[in-house]
Write an enzyme that holds these catalytic residues in place. Structure first.
Site, PDB file in Angstrom:
ATOM      1  N   GLU A   1       8.704  10.532  -2.041  1.00  0.00           N
ATOM      2  CA  GLU A   1       7.487  10.869  -2.888  1.00  0.00           C
ATOM      3  C   GLU A   1       6.807  11.636  -4.084  1.00  0.00           C
ATOM      4  O   GLU A   1       6.530  11.302  -5.137  1.00  0.00           O
ATOM      5  CB  GLU A   1       6.119   9.119  -3.064  1.00  0.00           C
ATOM      6  CG  GLU A   1       7.018   8.119  -2.082  1.00  0.00           C
ATOM      7  CD  GLU A   1       5.266   7.958  -0.924  1.00  0.00           C
ATOM      8  OE1 GLU A   1       4.248   8.866  -1.065  1.00  0.00           O
ATOM      9  OE2 GLU A   1       4.877   6.641  -0.340  1.00  0.00           O
TER      10      GLU A   1
ATOM     11  N   ASN B   1      -7.350  -0.624  -4.503  1.00  0.00           N
ATOM     12  CA  ASN B   1      -7.731   0.333  -4.086  1.00  0.00           C
ATOM     13  C   ASN B   1      -8.226   2.224  -4.345  1.00  0.00           C
ATOM     14  O   ASN B   1      -8.045   3.021  -2.972  1.00  0.00           O
ATOM     15  CB  ASN B   1      -7.373   0.490  -2.291  1.00  0.00           C
ATOM     16  CG  ASN B   1      -6.123   0.468  -1.834  1.00  0.00           C
ATOM     17  OD1 ASN B   1      -5.308   0.980  -3.040  1.00  0.00           O
ATOM     18  ND2 ASN B   1      -5.351   0.001  -1.764  1.00  0.00           N
TER      19      ASN B   1
ATOM     20  N   THR C   1      -6.741   1.259   4.039  1.00  0.00           N
ATOM     21  CA  THR C   1      -6.600   0.269   3.233  1.00  0.00           C
ATOM     22  C   THR C   1      -7.174  -0.543   2.596  1.00  0.00           C
ATOM     23  O   THR C   1      -7.363  -1.094   0.842  1.00  0.00           O
ATOM     24  CB  THR C   1      -4.430  -0.603   3.325  1.00  0.00           C
ATOM     25  OG1 THR C   1      -3.900   0.312   3.990  1.00  0.00           O
ATOM     26  CG2 THR C   1      -3.994  -1.700   1.652  1.00  0.00           C
TER      27      THR C   1
ATOM     28  N   TYR D   1       7.659   1.907  -5.020  1.00  0.00           N
ATOM     29  CA  TYR D   1       7.002   0.807  -4.486  1.00  0.00           C
ATOM     30  C   TYR D   1       8.088   0.140  -3.485  1.00  0.00           C
ATOM     31  O   TYR D   1       7.953  -1.058  -2.952  1.00  0.00           O
ATOM     32  CB  TYR D   1       6.089  -0.409  -4.161  1.00  0.00           C
ATOM     33  CG  TYR D   1       4.699   0.560  -4.175  1.00  0.00           C
ATOM     34  CD1 TYR D   1       3.868   1.378  -3.155  1.00  0.00           C
ATOM     35  CD2 TYR D   1       3.799   1.290  -5.415  1.00  0.00           C
ATOM     36  CE1 TYR D   1       2.707   1.482  -3.312  1.00  0.00           C
ATOM     37  CE2 TYR D   1       2.804   1.279  -5.512  1.00  0.00           C
ATOM     38  CZ  TYR D   1       1.945   1.972  -4.319  1.00  0.00           C
ATOM     39  OH  TYR D   1       0.978   2.510  -4.183  1.00  0.00           O
TER      40      TYR D   1
ATOM     41  N   HIS E   1      -3.477   6.251  -3.665  1.00  0.00           N
ATOM     42  CA  HIS E   1      -2.281   5.829  -3.067  1.00  0.00           C
ATOM     43  C   HIS E   1      -2.055   7.400  -2.013  1.00  0.00           C
ATOM     44  O   HIS E   1      -2.370   8.150  -3.169  1.00  0.00           O
ATOM     45  CB  HIS E   1      -1.256   5.811  -3.687  1.00  0.00           C
ATOM     46  CG  HIS E   1      -0.094   6.311  -2.768  1.00  0.00           C
ATOM     47  ND1 HIS E   1       0.946   5.206  -2.196  1.00  0.00           N
ATOM     48  CD2 HIS E   1       1.304   6.727  -2.146  1.00  0.00           C
ATOM     49  CE1 HIS E   1       2.023   5.394  -1.407  1.00  0.00           C
ATOM     50  NE2 HIS E   1       1.993   6.848  -2.329  1.00  0.00           N
TER      51      HIS E   1
ATOM     52  N   ARG F   1      -4.689  10.708   4.292  1.00  0.00           N
ATOM     53  CA  ARG F   1      -4.828   9.395   5.090  1.00  0.00           C
ATOM     54  C   ARG F   1      -5.969   8.774   5.669  1.00  0.00           C
ATOM     55  O   ARG F   1      -6.830   7.547   5.177  1.00  0.00           O
ATOM     56  CB  ARG F   1      -3.859   8.780   6.286  1.00  0.00           C
ATOM     57  CG  ARG F   1      -2.690   8.651   5.237  1.00  0.00           C
ATOM     58  CD  ARG F   1      -1.854   7.723   4.652  1.00  0.00           C
ATOM     59  NE  ARG F   1      -2.406   6.470   4.848  1.00  0.00           N
ATOM     60  CZ  ARG F   1      -2.232   5.730   4.114  1.00  0.00           C
ATOM     61  NH1 ARG F   1      -1.315   5.372   3.210  1.00  0.00           N
ATOM     62  NH2 ARG F   1      -2.181   4.382   4.741  1.00  0.00           N
TER      63      ARG F   1
ATOM     64  N   ARG G   1     -12.146   4.935  -0.175  1.00  0.00           N
ATOM     65  CA  ARG G   1     -11.528   3.827  -0.784  1.00  0.00           C
ATOM     66  C   ARG G   1     -13.105   3.080  -0.298  1.00  0.00           C
ATOM     67  O   ARG G   1     -13.367   2.061  -0.777  1.00  0.00           O
ATOM     68  CB  ARG G   1     -10.199   2.927  -0.040  1.00  0.00           C
ATOM     69  CG  ARG G   1      -9.229   3.731  -0.532  1.00  0.00           C
ATOM     70  CD  ARG G   1      -8.334   3.043   0.027  1.00  0.00           C
ATOM     71  NE  ARG G   1      -6.527   2.516   0.016  1.00  0.00           N
ATOM     72  CZ  ARG G   1      -5.519   2.951   0.364  1.00  0.00           C
ATOM     73  NH1 ARG G   1      -5.149   2.987   1.704  1.00  0.00           N
ATOM     74  NH2 ARG G   1      -3.601   2.961  -0.231  1.00  0.00           N
TER      75      ARG G   1
HETATM   76  N1  UDP Z   1      -1.533  -4.159  -0.969  1.00  0.00           N
HETATM   77  C1  UDP Z   1      -1.669  -5.209  -1.635  1.00  0.00           C
HETATM   78  N2  UDP Z   1      -1.957  -5.989  -0.629  1.00  0.00           N
HETATM   79  C2  UDP Z   1      -1.697  -6.512   0.898  1.00  0.00           C
HETATM   80  C3  UDP Z   1      -1.641  -5.323   1.066  1.00  0.00           C
HETATM   81  C4  UDP Z   1      -1.169  -3.578   0.386  1.00  0.00           C
HETATM   82  O1  UDP Z   1      -2.131  -5.425  -2.749  1.00  0.00           O
HETATM   83  O2  UDP Z   1      -1.815  -6.975   1.520  1.00  0.00           O
HETATM   84  C5  UDP Z   1      -1.070  -2.955  -2.092  1.00  0.00           C
HETATM   85  C6  UDP Z   1      -2.048  -1.623  -2.477  1.00  0.00           C
HETATM   86  O3  UDP Z   1      -2.769  -1.415  -3.315  1.00  0.00           O
HETATM   87  C7  UDP Z   1      -2.226  -0.742  -0.774  1.00  0.00           C
HETATM   88  C8  UDP Z   1      -0.467  -0.998  -0.942  1.00  0.00           C
HETATM   89  O4  UDP Z   1       0.033  -2.443  -1.891  1.00  0.00           O
HETATM   90  O5  UDP Z   1      -2.398   0.643  -1.286  1.00  0.00           O
HETATM   91  C9  UDP Z   1       0.578  -0.793   0.087  1.00  0.00           C
HETATM   92  O6  UDP Z   1       0.540  -0.807   0.855  1.00  0.00           O
HETATM   93  P1  UDP Z   1       0.523  -0.260   1.869  1.00  0.00           P
HETATM   94  O7  UDP Z   1       0.547  -0.987   3.024  1.00  0.00           O
HETATM   95  O8  UDP Z   1       1.716   0.634   2.156  1.00  0.00           O
HETATM   96  O9  UDP Z   1      -1.722   0.774   2.079  1.00  0.00           O
HETATM   97  P2  UDP Z   1      -1.377   1.692   2.137  1.00  0.00           P
HETATM   98  O10 UDP Z   1      -0.371   2.517   2.766  1.00  0.00           O
HETATM   99  O11 UDP Z   1      -1.811   1.946   0.554  1.00  0.00           O
HETATM  100  O12 UDP Z   1      -2.349   1.776   2.527  1.00  0.00           O
HETATM  101 MG    MG Z   2       1.698   3.307   2.343  1.00  0.00          MG
END
Ligand code: UDP
Ligand code: MG
Length: 137
Positions: free
Chosen positions: A126, A112, A91, A49, A115, A85, A102
């Site tokens: 990745e 959630n 998210t 990450y 990934h 996605r 989700r």
């Molecule tokens: N996350 C979090 N708080 C936030 C935004 C994201 O804890 O405000 C976590 C959540 O588990 C998320 C991951 O960080 O899946 C990666 O964030 P991203 O914005 O990349 O979201 P994703 O691509 O997973 O939808």
């Molecule tokens: Mg992401």
């Protein structure tokens, strides 16, 4: 054909959702080409990450991601990155559509369940993070 990385996060594994999530991918036209179960160290989660290293949630997220076993998958299909996605949902599970992973199973913005790579560039970083060339059948 396109490939993307999916992770079933520690909350998904704890909630016994491995089969449910994999079945959902298969039923929606994504083929599993690689699969493994593993437990990331905090350092390995931080490396995965790294794109979020300056975000306020980075420490908590990487602690969560190293809190238990995860399942890593390479999914293949037409527009697999976008498709995955869509199947994942937003998210924040509170904003995710019902019927998405989700939306159905997410516990909160951090926990959630899944990934998924968000772009070709992300997938190119990745997939090899988890799978050697020999494992990418
Ligand atoms: N996350 C979090 N708080 C936030 C935004 C994201 O804890 O405000 C976590 C959540 O588990 C998320 C991951 O960080 O899946 C990666 O964030 P991203 O914005 O990349 O979201 P994703 O691509 O997973 O939808
Ligand atoms: Mg992401």
């Amino acid at each position: 054909m396109e490939r993307t990385l999916s992770l079933i996060k520690p909350d998904g594994v704890r909630k016994n959702l491995i089969g449910e999530v994999i079945r959902f991918f298969e039923q929606n036209g994504l083929r599993i080409v690689s699969l493994k179960m593993l437990w990331l160290s905090k350092k390995e989660a931080e490396g995965f990450y790294v794109v979020h290293k300056d975000r306020p949630f980075y420490d908590s997220l990487t602690t969560f991601m190293s809190s238990g076993s995860i399942v890593a998958l390479v999914l293949e299909g037409e527009s697999a990155i976008k498709k995955n996605r869509e199947l994942m949902g937003a998210t924040n599970p509170a904003e995710a559509l019902k019927g998405t992973i989700r939306g159905n199973f997410g516990g909160g913005i951090e926990e959630n369940v899944v990934h998924g790579s968000d772009s070709k560039e992300s997938a190119d970083f990745e997939i090899p993070y988890f799978f050697s060339k020999l494992e990418q059948i």
